[in-house]
Design a protein around this motif. Sequence first.
Motif, PDB file in Angstrom:
ATOM      1  N   ASP A 117       3.843   3.254  -7.284  1.00  0.00           N
ATOM      2  CA  ASP A 117       2.737   4.204  -7.354  1.00  0.00           C
ATOM      3  C   ASP A 117       1.904   4.028  -8.615  1.00  0.00           C
ATOM      4  OD1 ASP A 117       3.423   5.762  -4.936  1.00  0.00           O
ATOM      5  OD2 ASP A 117       5.241   6.213  -6.071  1.00  0.00           O
ATOM      6  N   VAL A 118       2.481   3.438  -9.654  1.00  0.00           N
ATOM      7  CA  VAL A 118       1.783   3.206 -10.911  1.00  0.00           C
ATOM      8  C   VAL A 118       2.466   2.038 -11.605  1.00  0.00           C
ATOM      9  CG1 VAL A 118       3.228   4.868 -12.180  1.00  0.00           C
ATOM     10  CG2 VAL A 118       0.968   4.292 -13.074  1.00  0.00           C
ATOM     11  N   ARG A 140      -5.233  -1.637  -5.760  1.00  0.00           N
ATOM     12  CA  ARG A 140      -5.619  -0.221  -5.663  1.00  0.00           C
ATOM     13  C   ARG A 140      -4.492   0.703  -6.138  1.00  0.00           C
ATOM     14  NH1 ARG A 140     -10.157   0.995  -3.584  1.00  0.00           N
ATOM     15  NH2 ARG A 140      -9.472   3.085  -3.015  1.00  0.00           N
ATOM     16  N   THR A 141      -3.985   0.391  -7.326  1.00  0.00           N
ATOM     17  CA  THR A 141      -2.885   1.144  -7.924  1.00  0.00           C
ATOM     18  C   THR A 141      -3.290   1.577  -9.328  1.00  0.00           C
ATOM     19  OG1 THR A 141      -1.303  -0.186  -6.669  1.00  0.00           O
ATOM     20  CG2 THR A 141      -0.427   1.000  -8.565  1.00  0.00           C
ATOM     21  N   LEU A 142      -2.770   2.694  -9.797  1.00  0.00           N
ATOM     22  CA  LEU A 142      -3.015   3.118 -11.177  1.00  0.00           C
ATOM     23  C   LEU A 142      -2.326   2.169 -12.152  1.00  0.00           C
ATOM     24  CD1 LEU A 142      -2.597   6.998 -11.236  1.00  0.00           C
ATOM     25  CD2 LEU A 142      -4.712   5.700 -11.413  1.00  0.00           C
ATOM     26  N   TYR A 157      -9.387   3.771 -13.212  1.00  0.00           N
ATOM     27  CA  TYR A 157      -7.984   3.741 -12.803  1.00  0.00           C
ATOM     28  C   TYR A 157      -7.081   3.019 -13.799  1.00  0.00           C
ATOM     29  CZ  TYR A 157     -10.108   5.092  -8.337  1.00  0.00           C
ATOM     30  OH  TYR A 157     -10.845   5.733  -7.358  1.00  0.00           O
ATOM     31  N   SER A 350      -0.824   9.822  -4.547  1.00  0.00           N
ATOM     32  CA  SER A 350      -1.921   8.953  -4.130  1.00  0.00           C
ATOM     33  C   SER A 350      -2.819   8.653  -5.335  1.00  0.00           C
ATOM     34  CB  SER A 350      -2.744   9.611  -3.018  1.00  0.00           C
ATOM     35  OG  SER A 350      -3.340  10.814  -3.478  1.00  0.00           O
ATOM     36  N   ARG A 351      -3.385   7.468  -5.336  1.00  0.00           N
ATOM     37  CA  ARG A 351      -4.104   7.030  -6.530  1.00  0.00           C
ATOM     38  C   ARG A 351      -5.228   7.968  -6.934  1.00  0.00           C
ATOM     39  NH1 ARG A 351      -7.343   1.371  -7.877  1.00  0.00           N
ATOM     40  NH2 ARG A 351      -8.759   2.085  -6.240  1.00  0.00           N
ATOM     41  N   ASN A 355      -5.287  10.032 -10.358  1.00  0.00           N
ATOM     42  CA  ASN A 355      -6.379   9.631 -11.254  1.00  0.00           C
ATOM     43  C   ASN A 355      -7.167  10.847 -11.722  1.00  0.00           C
ATOM     44  OD1 ASN A 355      -8.431   7.600 -12.372  1.00  0.00           O
ATOM     45  ND2 ASN A 355      -9.681   8.781 -10.943  1.00  0.00           N
TER      46      ASN A 355
END
Length: 408
Positions: A117-118, A140-142, A157, A350-351, A355
Amino acid sequence: MTDHPQGARSGPNRRRFLQGSATAAGAIALGAGTWVLPAKWAHAAGPIKIGIATDITGPIGPAGNADWNTAQMVVKQINDAGGIAGRPVELYLEDTASNETVAVGNVRKLIQQIQVDVVIGGVTSSMRQAIKDPIVRRGRTLYIYPQLYEGQECTPYLFNTGPTPAQQCDRLIPWLIEKGNRRFAMPSANFAWPTLLNKYARKVIEANGGEVVFEEYYPLDQIEYSATVAKIVGEKVDCVFNTVIPPGVGPFFKQLYEAGFQKNGGRLCCVYYDENLLNVNRAEEMEGLASCLDFFQDIEDPFSRQILADYKAMFPDTPYRFTAGGAATGTWRGLKLYEQAVIATGGDVSRDAVNEAMQTAKIAQGPGGGAEMVPGKWHCRMNMYIAVAHNGQYDVVEKVDMVDPQEC
Protein backbone atom coordinates in the motif's frame (compact mmCIF):
# COMPACT_ATOMS: atom_id res chain seq x y z
CA MET A 1 21.26 12.63 -0.10
CA THR A 2 24.48 11.32 -1.57
CA ASP A 3 25.23 9.18 -4.56
CA HIS A 4 27.37 6.26 -3.43
CA PRO A 5 31.06 6.83 -4.20
CA GLN A 6 32.94 4.66 -6.63
CA GLY A 7 35.46 2.46 -4.86
CA ALA A 8 33.72 2.72 -1.49
CA ARG A 9 33.85 -0.30 0.76
CA SER A 10 31.22 -2.86 -0.06
CA GLY A 11 29.20 -2.44 3.13
CA PRO A 12 27.20 -5.19 4.86
CA ASN A 13 26.93 -8.53 3.12
CA ARG A 14 24.01 -10.92 2.94
CA ARG A 15 25.46 -13.38 5.49
CA ARG A 16 25.84 -10.64 8.11
CA PHE A 17 22.27 -9.55 7.44
CA LEU A 18 20.94 -13.09 7.78
CA GLN A 19 22.69 -13.42 11.13
CA GLY A 20 21.56 -10.04 12.40
CA SER A 21 18.67 -7.65 12.31
CA ALA A 22 16.53 -9.50 9.75
CA THR A 23 15.49 -12.05 12.36
CA ALA A 24 15.45 -9.84 15.45
CA ALA A 25 11.75 -9.02 15.11
CA GLY A 26 10.70 -12.31 13.52
CA ALA A 27 11.17 -11.43 9.84
CA ILE A 28 10.98 -14.38 7.45
CA ALA A 29 12.87 -14.79 4.16
CA LEU A 30 10.62 -15.09 1.09
CA GLY A 31 13.44 -15.35 -1.45
CA ALA A 32 16.63 -13.66 -2.55
CA GLY A 33 16.60 -10.20 -0.98
CA THR A 34 12.94 -10.37 0.07
CA TRP A 35 11.80 -10.49 3.70
CA VAL A 36 8.47 -10.21 5.47
CA LEU A 37 7.52 -9.35 9.03
CA PRO A 38 4.12 -11.10 8.95
CA ALA A 39 0.91 -9.96 10.58
CA LYS A 40 0.05 -11.83 13.78
CA TRP A 41 -3.72 -11.85 13.34
CA ALA A 42 -6.32 -11.69 10.60
CA HIS A 43 -8.72 -8.92 9.61
CA ALA A 44 -11.61 -9.04 7.16
CA ALA A 45 -10.00 -6.32 5.05
CA GLY A 46 -6.62 -8.05 5.16
CA PRO A 47 -3.35 -6.61 6.47
CA ILE A 48 -1.98 -3.20 5.59
CA LYS A 49 1.12 -3.92 3.52
CA ILE A 50 4.11 -1.60 3.91
CA GLY A 51 7.13 -2.02 1.67
CA ILE A 52 10.64 -1.03 2.71
CA ALA A 53 13.06 -0.50 -0.21
CA THR A 54 16.50 0.22 1.16
CA ASP A 55 20.19 -0.65 0.88
CA ILE A 56 20.81 -3.75 2.98
CA THR A 57 23.99 -4.58 1.05
CA GLY A 58 26.44 -2.36 -0.82
CA PRO A 59 28.21 0.88 0.15
CA ILE A 60 25.10 2.49 1.67
CA GLY A 61 24.27 -0.66 3.64
CA PRO A 62 24.99 0.74 7.11
CA ALA A 63 22.27 3.37 6.65
CA GLY A 64 19.84 0.96 5.02
CA ASN A 65 20.19 -1.62 7.80
CA ALA A 66 19.46 1.03 10.44
CA ASP A 67 16.36 2.06 8.47
CA TRP A 68 15.15 -1.55 8.23
CA ASN A 69 15.73 -2.01 11.97
CA THR A 70 13.72 1.14 12.61
CA ALA A 71 10.85 -0.02 10.40
CA GLN A 72 10.68 -3.37 12.20
CA MET A 73 10.64 -1.66 15.60
CA VAL A 74 7.89 0.79 14.67
CA VAL A 75 5.68 -1.81 12.97
CA LYS A 76 6.04 -4.24 15.87
CA GLN A 77 4.99 -1.48 18.27
CA ILE A 78 2.02 -0.58 16.05
CA ASN A 79 0.89 -4.21 15.88
CA ASP A 80 1.40 -4.74 19.61
CA ALA A 81 -0.94 -1.77 20.15
CA GLY A 82 -3.65 -3.27 17.92
CA GLY A 83 -2.58 -2.28 14.42
CA ILE A 84 -3.79 0.72 12.41
CA ALA A 85 -7.56 1.29 12.62
CA GLY A 86 -7.78 -2.32 13.85
CA ARG A 87 -5.93 -3.75 10.87
CA PRO A 88 -2.59 -5.54 11.31
CA VAL A 89 0.47 -4.28 9.47
CA GLU A 90 2.60 -6.59 7.35
CA LEU A 91 6.10 -5.32 6.57
CA TYR A 92 8.01 -6.33 3.44
CA LEU A 93 11.68 -5.63 2.66
CA GLU A 94 13.45 -5.48 -0.69
CA ASP A 95 17.21 -4.89 -0.77
CA THR A 96 18.06 -2.07 -3.20
CA ALA A 97 21.74 -3.08 -2.81
CA SER A 98 23.11 0.45 -3.44
CA ASN A 99 22.46 -0.25 -7.11
CA GLU A 100 19.73 1.60 -8.99
CA THR A 101 19.26 -1.11 -11.64
CA VAL A 102 18.81 -3.81 -8.99
CA ALA A 103 16.53 -1.49 -7.03
CA VAL A 104 14.07 -0.89 -9.85
CA GLY A 105 13.51 -4.63 -10.33
CA ASN A 106 13.10 -5.23 -6.60
CA VAL A 107 10.73 -2.32 -6.15
CA ARG A 108 8.57 -3.72 -8.93
CA LYS A 109 8.21 -6.89 -6.84
CA LEU A 110 6.84 -4.81 -3.97
CA ILE A 111 4.36 -3.07 -6.28
CA GLN A 112 3.33 -5.79 -8.73
CA GLN A 113 3.67 -9.06 -6.81
CA ILE A 114 3.19 -8.15 -3.16
CA GLN A 115 0.96 -5.14 -3.92
CA VAL A 116 2.03 -3.05 -0.96
CA ASP A 117 0.00 0.00 0.00
CA VAL A 118 3.00 2.30 0.50
CA VAL A 119 6.76 2.17 -0.10
CA ILE A 120 9.23 3.80 2.29
CA GLY A 121 12.92 4.00 1.50
CA GLY A 122 15.80 5.11 -0.61
CA VAL A 123 18.83 6.78 0.94
CA THR A 124 20.63 8.45 -1.96
CA SER A 125 19.01 11.00 -4.24
CA SER A 126 19.96 8.88 -7.25
CA MET A 127 18.08 5.95 -5.68
CA ARG A 128 14.99 8.11 -5.10
CA GLN A 129 15.06 9.26 -8.70
CA ALA A 130 15.45 5.68 -9.95
CA ILE A 131 12.63 4.10 -7.96
CA LYS A 132 10.04 6.86 -7.79
CA ASP A 133 8.76 6.24 -11.33
CA PRO A 134 7.93 2.52 -10.84
CA ILE A 135 6.37 3.37 -7.47
CA VAL A 136 4.44 6.59 -8.03
CA ARG A 137 3.79 6.95 -11.73
CA ARG A 138 3.61 3.39 -13.05
CA GLY A 139 2.75 1.60 -9.83
CA ARG A 140 0.28 4.25 -8.61
CA THR A 141 1.44 3.73 -5.03
CA LEU A 142 2.34 6.19 -2.26
CA TYR A 143 6.06 6.73 -1.71
CA ILE A 144 7.73 8.16 1.43
CA TYR A 145 11.34 9.29 1.06
CA PRO A 146 12.94 9.56 4.54
CA GLN A 147 16.41 11.04 3.94
CA LEU A 148 17.81 14.56 4.33
CA TYR A 149 18.41 15.80 0.79
CA GLU A 150 18.88 18.72 -1.60
CA GLY A 151 15.19 19.66 -1.91
CA GLN A 152 13.14 20.35 -5.04
CA GLU A 153 11.29 17.01 -5.00
CA CYS A 154 7.70 18.09 -5.58
CA THR A 155 6.20 14.94 -7.09
CA PRO A 156 2.55 14.25 -6.19
CA TYR A 157 2.12 11.15 -4.00
CA LEU A 158 5.77 11.36 -2.90
CA PHE A 159 6.18 12.55 0.70
CA ASN A 160 9.56 13.68 2.06
CA THR A 161 10.13 13.21 5.80
CA GLY A 162 13.81 14.20 6.11
CA PRO A 163 15.29 17.71 6.40
CA THR A 164 15.67 20.11 3.48
CA PRO A 165 18.40 22.74 2.86
CA ALA A 166 16.25 25.44 4.49
CA GLN A 167 15.75 23.35 7.62
CA GLN A 168 19.47 22.65 7.89
CA CYS A 169 20.89 26.04 6.88
CA ASP A 170 18.54 28.83 7.93
CA ARG A 171 19.65 28.84 11.57
CA LEU A 172 22.95 26.93 11.39
CA ILE A 173 24.69 29.42 9.09
CA PRO A 174 23.71 32.54 11.08
CA TRP A 175 24.86 30.67 14.21
CA LEU A 176 28.23 29.99 12.59
CA ILE A 177 28.58 33.64 11.58
CA GLU A 178 27.63 34.79 15.09
CA LYS A 179 30.53 32.64 16.33
CA GLY A 180 32.95 34.61 14.14
CA ASN A 181 33.01 32.39 11.07
CA ARG A 182 32.59 34.77 8.14
CA ARG A 183 34.88 33.37 5.44
CA PHE A 184 33.53 30.08 4.08
CA ALA A 185 34.99 27.42 1.80
CA MET A 186 32.73 24.88 0.08
CA PRO A 187 34.76 21.76 -0.86
CA SER A 188 32.29 19.38 -2.47
CA ALA A 189 31.72 16.05 -4.12
CA ASN A 190 30.59 16.48 -7.70
CA PHE A 191 26.91 15.52 -7.91
CA ALA A 192 23.43 16.94 -7.38
CA TRP A 193 23.13 17.09 -3.59
CA PRO A 194 26.21 19.28 -2.92
CA THR A 195 25.47 21.51 -5.90
CA LEU A 196 21.92 22.35 -4.82
CA LEU A 197 22.71 22.48 -1.09
CA ASN A 198 25.63 24.85 -1.73
CA LYS A 199 23.45 27.08 -3.89
CA TYR A 200 21.04 27.49 -0.99
CA ALA A 201 23.77 27.79 1.66
CA ARG A 202 25.59 30.49 -0.32
CA LYS A 203 22.46 32.66 -0.33
CA VAL A 204 22.14 32.32 3.45
CA ILE A 205 25.85 33.04 3.99
CA GLU A 206 25.78 36.20 1.88
CA ALA A 207 22.46 37.39 3.33
CA ASN A 208 24.02 37.23 6.80
CA GLY A 209 27.20 39.13 5.96
CA GLY A 210 29.44 36.15 5.25
CA GLU A 211 31.58 35.43 2.20
CA VAL A 212 32.18 32.30 0.15
CA VAL A 213 35.92 32.35 -0.53
CA PHE A 214 35.73 29.41 -2.92
CA GLU A 215 33.38 26.62 -4.03
CA GLU A 216 34.99 23.61 -5.71
CA TYR A 217 33.83 20.16 -6.84
CA TYR A 218 35.90 16.97 -6.86
CA PRO A 219 35.46 13.38 -8.11
CA LEU A 220 33.50 11.18 -5.71
CA ASP A 221 36.47 8.90 -5.07
CA GLN A 222 39.15 11.59 -4.62
CA ILE A 223 41.24 11.08 -1.45
CA GLU A 224 44.10 13.56 -1.97
CA TYR A 225 43.26 17.10 -0.86
CA SER A 226 46.61 18.79 -0.25
CA ALA A 227 45.93 21.55 -2.80
CA THR A 228 42.49 22.21 -1.30
CA VAL A 229 43.89 22.27 2.23
CA ALA A 230 46.63 24.68 1.17
CA LYS A 231 44.02 27.00 -0.33
CA ILE A 232 41.88 26.87 2.83
CA VAL A 233 44.86 27.75 5.02
CA GLY A 234 46.30 30.33 2.60
CA GLU A 235 42.96 32.12 2.12
CA LYS A 236 42.39 32.26 5.89
CA VAL A 237 39.07 30.44 5.69
CA ASP A 238 37.09 30.49 8.95
CA CYS A 239 34.63 27.70 8.19
CA VAL A 240 34.78 24.68 5.89
CA PHE A 241 31.20 23.91 4.83
CA ASN A 242 31.91 20.35 3.72
CA THR A 243 29.99 18.16 1.29
CA VAL A 244 32.88 15.82 0.41
CA ILE A 245 31.63 12.28 1.12
CA PRO A 246 33.22 8.87 1.82
CA PRO A 247 35.73 7.63 0.89
CA GLY A 248 37.31 11.06 0.54
CA VAL A 249 35.95 12.83 3.61
CA GLY A 250 38.10 10.91 6.13
CA PRO A 251 41.42 11.71 4.42
CA PHE A 252 40.29 15.30 3.79
CA PHE A 253 39.50 15.98 7.44
CA LYS A 254 42.74 14.30 8.50
CA GLN A 255 44.76 16.47 6.12
CA LEU A 256 42.99 19.61 7.37
CA TYR A 257 43.78 18.71 10.97
CA GLU A 258 47.42 17.99 10.21
CA ALA A 259 47.68 21.40 8.51
CA GLY A 260 46.61 23.05 11.78
CA PHE A 261 43.22 24.28 10.55
CA GLN A 262 41.34 23.73 13.83
CA LYS A 263 44.35 24.62 15.99
CA ASN A 264 44.40 28.03 14.32
CA GLY A 265 40.71 28.66 14.96
CA GLY A 266 39.08 27.04 11.92
CA ARG A 267 35.67 25.41 12.12
CA LEU A 268 34.40 22.30 10.34
CA CYS A 269 30.73 22.12 9.36
CA CYS A 270 29.00 19.13 7.77
CA VAL A 271 25.23 18.80 7.78
CA TYR A 272 25.13 15.07 7.01
CA TYR A 273 27.49 14.12 9.84
CA ASP A 274 25.72 12.09 12.53
CA GLU A 275 27.04 9.98 15.42
CA ASN A 276 28.07 7.11 13.15
CA LEU A 277 30.27 9.34 11.01
CA LEU A 278 32.06 10.86 13.98
CA ASN A 279 33.90 7.53 14.05
CA VAL A 280 35.43 8.05 10.61
CA ASN A 281 38.29 10.11 12.09
CA ARG A 282 40.02 10.39 15.44
CA ALA A 283 38.14 12.57 17.90
CA GLU A 284 40.72 15.37 17.81
CA GLU A 285 40.38 15.61 14.02
CA MET A 286 36.63 16.23 14.40
CA GLU A 287 36.76 18.55 17.41
CA GLY A 288 34.39 21.48 17.01
CA LEU A 289 32.59 20.14 13.94
CA ALA A 290 29.11 21.66 13.72
CA SER A 291 26.14 19.82 12.26
CA CYS A 292 22.41 20.48 12.03
CA LEU A 293 20.00 17.55 12.02
CA ASP A 294 16.53 16.63 13.21
CA PHE A 295 17.89 14.40 15.97
CA PHE A 296 21.05 13.78 17.97
CA GLN A 297 21.52 11.15 20.65
CA ASP A 298 22.33 13.94 23.13
CA ILE A 299 18.71 15.14 23.05
CA GLU A 300 17.22 14.73 26.51
CA ASP A 301 13.46 14.76 25.97
CA PRO A 302 11.94 11.58 27.45
CA PHE A 303 10.28 10.38 24.25
CA SER A 304 13.50 10.56 22.23
CA ARG A 305 15.35 8.74 25.02
CA GLN A 306 12.68 6.03 24.99
CA ILE A 307 13.04 5.51 21.22
CA LEU A 308 16.77 4.97 21.70
CA ALA A 309 16.15 2.57 24.58
CA ASP A 310 13.59 0.60 22.57
CA TYR A 311 15.93 0.37 19.59
CA LYS A 312 18.83 -0.86 21.71
CA ALA A 313 16.59 -3.39 23.47
CA MET A 314 15.30 -4.81 20.20
CA PHE A 315 18.69 -4.82 18.43
CA PRO A 316 21.23 -5.13 21.26
CA ASP A 317 24.09 -6.37 19.07
CA THR A 318 23.54 -4.34 15.92
CA PRO A 319 26.39 -2.13 14.67
CA TYR A 320 23.79 0.08 12.96
CA ARG A 321 22.77 2.87 15.31
CA PHE A 322 19.58 4.91 15.30
CA THR A 323 20.74 8.26 13.91
CA ALA A 324 19.48 11.07 11.71
CA GLY A 325 22.10 11.20 8.95
CA GLY A 326 21.18 7.85 7.38
CA ALA A 327 17.38 8.35 7.44
CA ALA A 328 16.45 6.23 10.48
CA THR A 329 14.64 9.21 12.01
CA GLY A 330 12.89 9.98 8.71
CA THR A 331 11.81 6.34 8.48
CA TRP A 332 10.35 6.48 12.00
CA ARG A 333 8.60 9.76 11.20
CA GLY A 334 7.29 8.55 7.84
CA LEU A 335 5.76 5.39 9.30
CA LYS A 336 4.03 7.26 12.10
CA LEU A 337 2.69 9.98 9.79
CA TYR A 338 1.35 7.25 7.51
CA GLU A 339 -0.27 5.58 10.53
CA GLN A 340 -2.05 8.83 11.41
CA ALA A 341 -3.22 9.28 7.83
CA VAL A 342 -4.72 5.78 7.69
CA ILE A 343 -6.39 6.32 11.06
CA ALA A 344 -7.93 9.48 9.59
CA THR A 345 -9.34 7.49 6.65
CA GLY A 346 -10.85 4.90 8.97
CA GLY A 347 -8.60 2.19 7.61
CA ASP A 348 -9.01 3.00 3.91
CA VAL A 349 -5.55 2.49 2.38
CA SER A 350 -6.40 3.49 -1.20
CA ARG A 351 -3.81 5.85 -2.58
CA ASP A 352 -6.00 8.90 -3.06
CA ALA A 353 -7.64 8.59 0.35
CA VAL A 354 -4.33 8.30 2.22
CA ASN A 355 -2.72 10.97 0.04
CA GLU A 356 -5.40 13.45 1.07
CA ALA A 357 -5.08 12.52 4.74
CA MET A 358 -1.28 12.71 4.63
CA GLN A 359 -1.48 16.37 3.64
CA THR A 360 -2.47 17.30 7.18
CA ALA A 361 -0.97 14.38 9.11
CA LYS A 362 0.69 15.26 12.44
CA ILE A 363 2.51 13.44 15.20
CA ALA A 364 2.86 15.03 18.61
CA GLN A 365 6.05 13.12 19.50
CA GLY A 366 8.94 11.50 17.71
CA PRO A 367 12.74 11.47 17.53
CA GLY A 368 13.65 15.06 18.30
CA GLY A 369 10.00 16.04 18.72
CA GLY A 370 6.76 16.10 16.78
CA ALA A 371 6.26 16.73 13.08
CA GLU A 372 3.52 17.84 10.70
CA MET A 373 3.09 17.72 6.96
CA VAL A 374 2.76 21.06 5.17
CA PRO A 375 -0.44 20.73 3.11
CA GLY A 376 0.23 20.58 -0.61
CA LYS A 377 4.02 20.79 -0.16
CA TRP A 378 5.01 17.09 0.22
CA HIS A 379 7.42 17.94 3.07
CA CYS A 380 7.07 18.28 6.84
CA ARG A 381 7.88 20.76 9.58
CA MET A 382 10.11 19.39 12.31
CA ASN A 383 12.41 20.50 15.09
CA MET A 384 16.05 21.03 14.14
CA TYR A 385 19.14 20.93 16.35
CA ILE A 386 22.62 22.38 16.09
CA ALA A 387 25.25 20.19 17.69
CA VAL A 388 29.02 20.44 18.06
CA ALA A 389 31.47 17.53 18.26
CA HIS A 390 33.45 17.35 21.50
CA ASN A 391 35.67 14.44 22.51
CA GLY A 392 34.10 12.22 19.85
CA GLN A 393 30.48 12.94 20.80
CA TYR A 394 27.89 15.55 19.91
CA ASP A 395 26.73 18.21 22.35
CA VAL A 396 23.46 19.88 21.34
CA VAL A 397 23.86 23.65 21.60
CA GLU A 398 20.62 24.96 20.11
CA LYS A 399 17.11 23.82 19.22
CA VAL A 400 14.82 25.47 16.67
CA ASP A 401 11.15 24.53 16.89
CA MET A 402 9.08 23.30 13.93
CA VAL A 403 11.18 24.63 11.08
CA ASP A 404 9.41 25.03 7.75
CA PRO A 405 10.90 23.06 4.82
CA GLN A 406 10.31 25.91 2.34
CA GLU A 407 9.83 23.55 -0.58
CA CYS A 408 7.33 23.28 -3.43
